[in-house]
Design an enzyme around this catalytic site. Structure first.
Site, PDB file in Angstrom:
ATOM      1  N   CYS A  79      -8.968  -3.316  -1.504  1.00  0.00           N
ATOM      2  CA  CYS A  79      -7.803  -2.938  -2.316  1.00  0.00           C
ATOM      3  C   CYS A  79      -6.460  -3.188  -1.634  1.00  0.00           C
ATOM      4  CB  CYS A  79      -7.896  -1.458  -2.684  1.00  0.00           C
ATOM      5  SG  CYS A  79      -9.453  -0.966  -3.437  1.00  0.00           S
ATOM      6  N   HIS A 140      -1.490   2.416  -3.529  1.00  0.00           N
ATOM      7  CA  HIS A 140      -2.307   2.165  -2.333  1.00  0.00           C
ATOM      8  C   HIS A 140      -1.640   1.212  -1.342  1.00  0.00           C
ATOM      9  CE1 HIS A 140      -6.763   1.996  -0.784  1.00  0.00           C
ATOM     10  NE2 HIS A 140      -6.009   2.861  -0.112  1.00  0.00           N
TER      11      HIS A 140
END
Length: 581
Positions: A79, A140
């Site tokens: 990610c 993130h």
């Protein structure tokens, strides 16, 4: 020239000027952008990419009305680095956003690492071009650098006017009923160590009381104090993961700590449609960064038990429904013909994610490997769909190497901006390829990293159409032949868990997309030529790399109490402003 002829010529020129906006819409007006990015979705999970059991009618509609890319590649198999590359158009190691160790993603909201302030995202350039820019969902990319509220890595510092969502990522720890996911093996070791230290302390105290051993009470007190401090040192972070990491924010303020997972999906959808509504009269960029289909697979009751693939299938079908709701909102506002819609996943599906008999990760179709594997296709080949009626052809399929990094120059160009000239941009403008103006992608080579370790390189030999791929490093599957690292949960990038290949493993992907039959000098006459060509490309590529601070170093990744976002007075961090409303 006669007067009637002059009049006719003037009318003809005037007519052509009026016609120009209709013949070349992409060069006349700034389109809106709706970028839809799924989390951990495998390329084999989508109907238009061959899945006939998970229902994805809305994503399939996008492909039917637009352009489907069949060789769309993420710049990283996890990610944080993949999204950093997506936002900046650059390989993540150029910004320090790829790992030099086993900590390969942002681990805490209270870490100090993140997307550096000196990186220029496509959102920042569009902001300068007069766009309203919004990010809904997962970030993130870090939050703070030196203090709890400096928000140096926050979306609003990287070009977004509006943010609603998770500054971190969805994990099973966010769902009280699920087994904890974050750093599970390390947490077990810490708990075992605590028990052993406690047992030694208790044994020493009992020995002193019974006179079996002679030890001073001061020493026992120090031992007991050490046991307590050791427990507090790790439990203060890992014992409260749900409060520290599972939070929702609106702009700079925390709205839920911890997040109330039962309403997260509806709030993200509501915020997305509201952003479109608020900005329908001016150019906008909406980056809808789904929490689907990452564990713990938050799925509303309406979709539970409705798919043929358990909770994971339910979750994917709900995400497809959300895509449909966003597309309907675009259509109802009359924005369909002026909006470029893009759908992709940040990397391949997570094969190893299982709980007992339940498969909680995605499927990568015919492609070997999955999430966390930097070289194998299953970890990096993802869905990629563009729709822009009247500009891009409907129902087109392109089998050219493209990258998530290509979104950067494509969006910037269409918005009338200019990519930064003071740094290397690895993405390429896709518009000529998408419109059919050119036959081939601009990418000759793509470099496939696992952390900062180069695992594989792809060479698109345009004159023949061959797509060669050389693997320098591959993970060791466990059990052997299983296609994933089931005993670890993730495949590693380096160390004892990988194999180095000399000469490299070589595949020709147009003939062997599953990477099942490695070629050799005996079976492929061009073997040595191809390996040399790729080797020279690697040398040239490495000359473009410059040292940068490592954002995922241990010192940047660890939990720092003074950086913890807190709705209240730390450590009493709790609020539910959505519930209050």
């Amino acid at each position: 020239a006669s007067f009637p002829f002059l009049c006719f010529r003037s009318l003809l020129i005037f007519g052509l000027l009026l016609l120009a906006p209709f013949t070349q819409p992409s060069t006349i007006t700034q389109p809106n952008f709706v970028l839809l990015l799924a989390d951990d979705l495998g390329i084999g999970d989508v109907g238009c990419y061959g899945n006939d059991t998970i229902r994805t009618p809305n994503i399939d509609r996008l492909a039917k009305e637009g352009v489907k890319l069949t060789q769309h590649i993420a710049a990283a198999p996890l990610c944080t680095p993949s999204r950093a590359a997506f936002l900046t158009g650059r390989y993540p190691l150029r910004s320090g956003m790829d790992a030099i160790n086993d900590y390969r993603v942002i681990f805490w909201n209270a870490g100090s690492g993140g997307l550096p302030p000196n990186e220029t995202t496509f959102a920042k350039i569009l902001q300068h071009q007069g766009y309203s820019t919004g990010l809904i969902g997962k970030w993130h990319q870090g939050v703070n650098c030196e203090s709890r509220n400096d928000h140096c890595h926050h979306p609003l510092k990287h070009g977004f006017d509006y943010f609603y969502g998770m500054p971190f990522t969805l994990i099973s720890d966010c769902q009280p009923t699920e087994t904890p996911e974050m750093d599970r093996a390390f947490r077990r070791k810490l708990w075992l160590s605590t028990q052993m230290i406690g047992l030694v302390t208790l044994t020493a105290v009992l020995g002193r009381l019974t006179g079996l051993i002679s030890v001073r009470w001061k020493t026992l007190t120090c031992l007991a104090g050490f046991s307590l401090l050791f427990f507090i040192s790790w439990f203060s972070s890992y014992g409260f993961v749900r409060y520290w990491n599972c939070i929702m924010m609106r702009n700079h303020g925390i709205t839920e700590q911890p997040m109330v997972t039962e309403r997260t999906t509806s709030l993200i959808l509501r915020e997305s449609i509201s952003f479109i509504e608020r900005n329908k009269h001016k150019p906008f960029l909406l980056f809808l960064s789904f929490l689907h289909s990452h564990t713990p697979l938050l799925t509303t009751e309406k979709f539970l038990g409705k798919s043929r693939h358990g909770l994971y299938g339910d979750n994917v079908e709900e995400m497809d429904w959300m895509v449909g709701q966003v597309l309907d909102a675009i259509d109802k506002k009359g924005l369909k013909d002026t909006t470029l819609v893009y759908f992709a996943s940040d990397h391949g599906g997570w094969l190893e994610r299982q709980e007992g008999e339940r498969q909680l990760g995605g499927w990568n179709g015919i492609y070997k490997g999955g999430k966390a594997m930097g070289g194998w296709e299953g970890g990096i080949r993802v869905p990629g769909i563009f729709r822009w009626p009247g500009v891009l052809p409907a129902g087109a399929v392109i089998d050219e190497p493209t990258s998530l990094m290509d979104i950067y120059p494509t969006v910037v160009h269409l918005a009338g901006g200019r990519v930064p000239q003071d740094r290397v941009i690895d993405g390429r403008d896709l518009l000529p390829l998408l419109r059919g103006a050119v036959a081939h992608s601009e990418h000759e080579f793509l470099f496939h990293y696992c952390g900062v370790h180069l695992h594989a390189v792809r060479w698109h030999q345009k004159d023949t159409g061959a797509v060669w791929k050389a693997h320098y490093v591959t993970p060791i599957f466990s059990p052997p032949g299983a296609g994933a690292c089931y005993d670890r949960g993730f495949c590693p990038c380096f160390g004892e868990g990988v194999t180095h290949h000399e000469p490299p493993l070589l595949f020709e992907l147009s003939q062997d997309p599953s990477e099942a039959k490695p070629l050799s000098a005996d079976t492929e006459p061009l073997f040595d030529t191809v390996i040399r060509k790729i080797g020279r490309a690697v040398e040239e590529h490495r000359r473009t790399l410059t040292p940068v601070p490592q954002q995922l170093s241990v010192s940047n990744v660890v939990w720092k109490p003074w950086l913890q976002p807190c709705c209240g007075t730390f450590p009493f961090c709790w609020c539910d402003k959505e519930g209050d409303n």
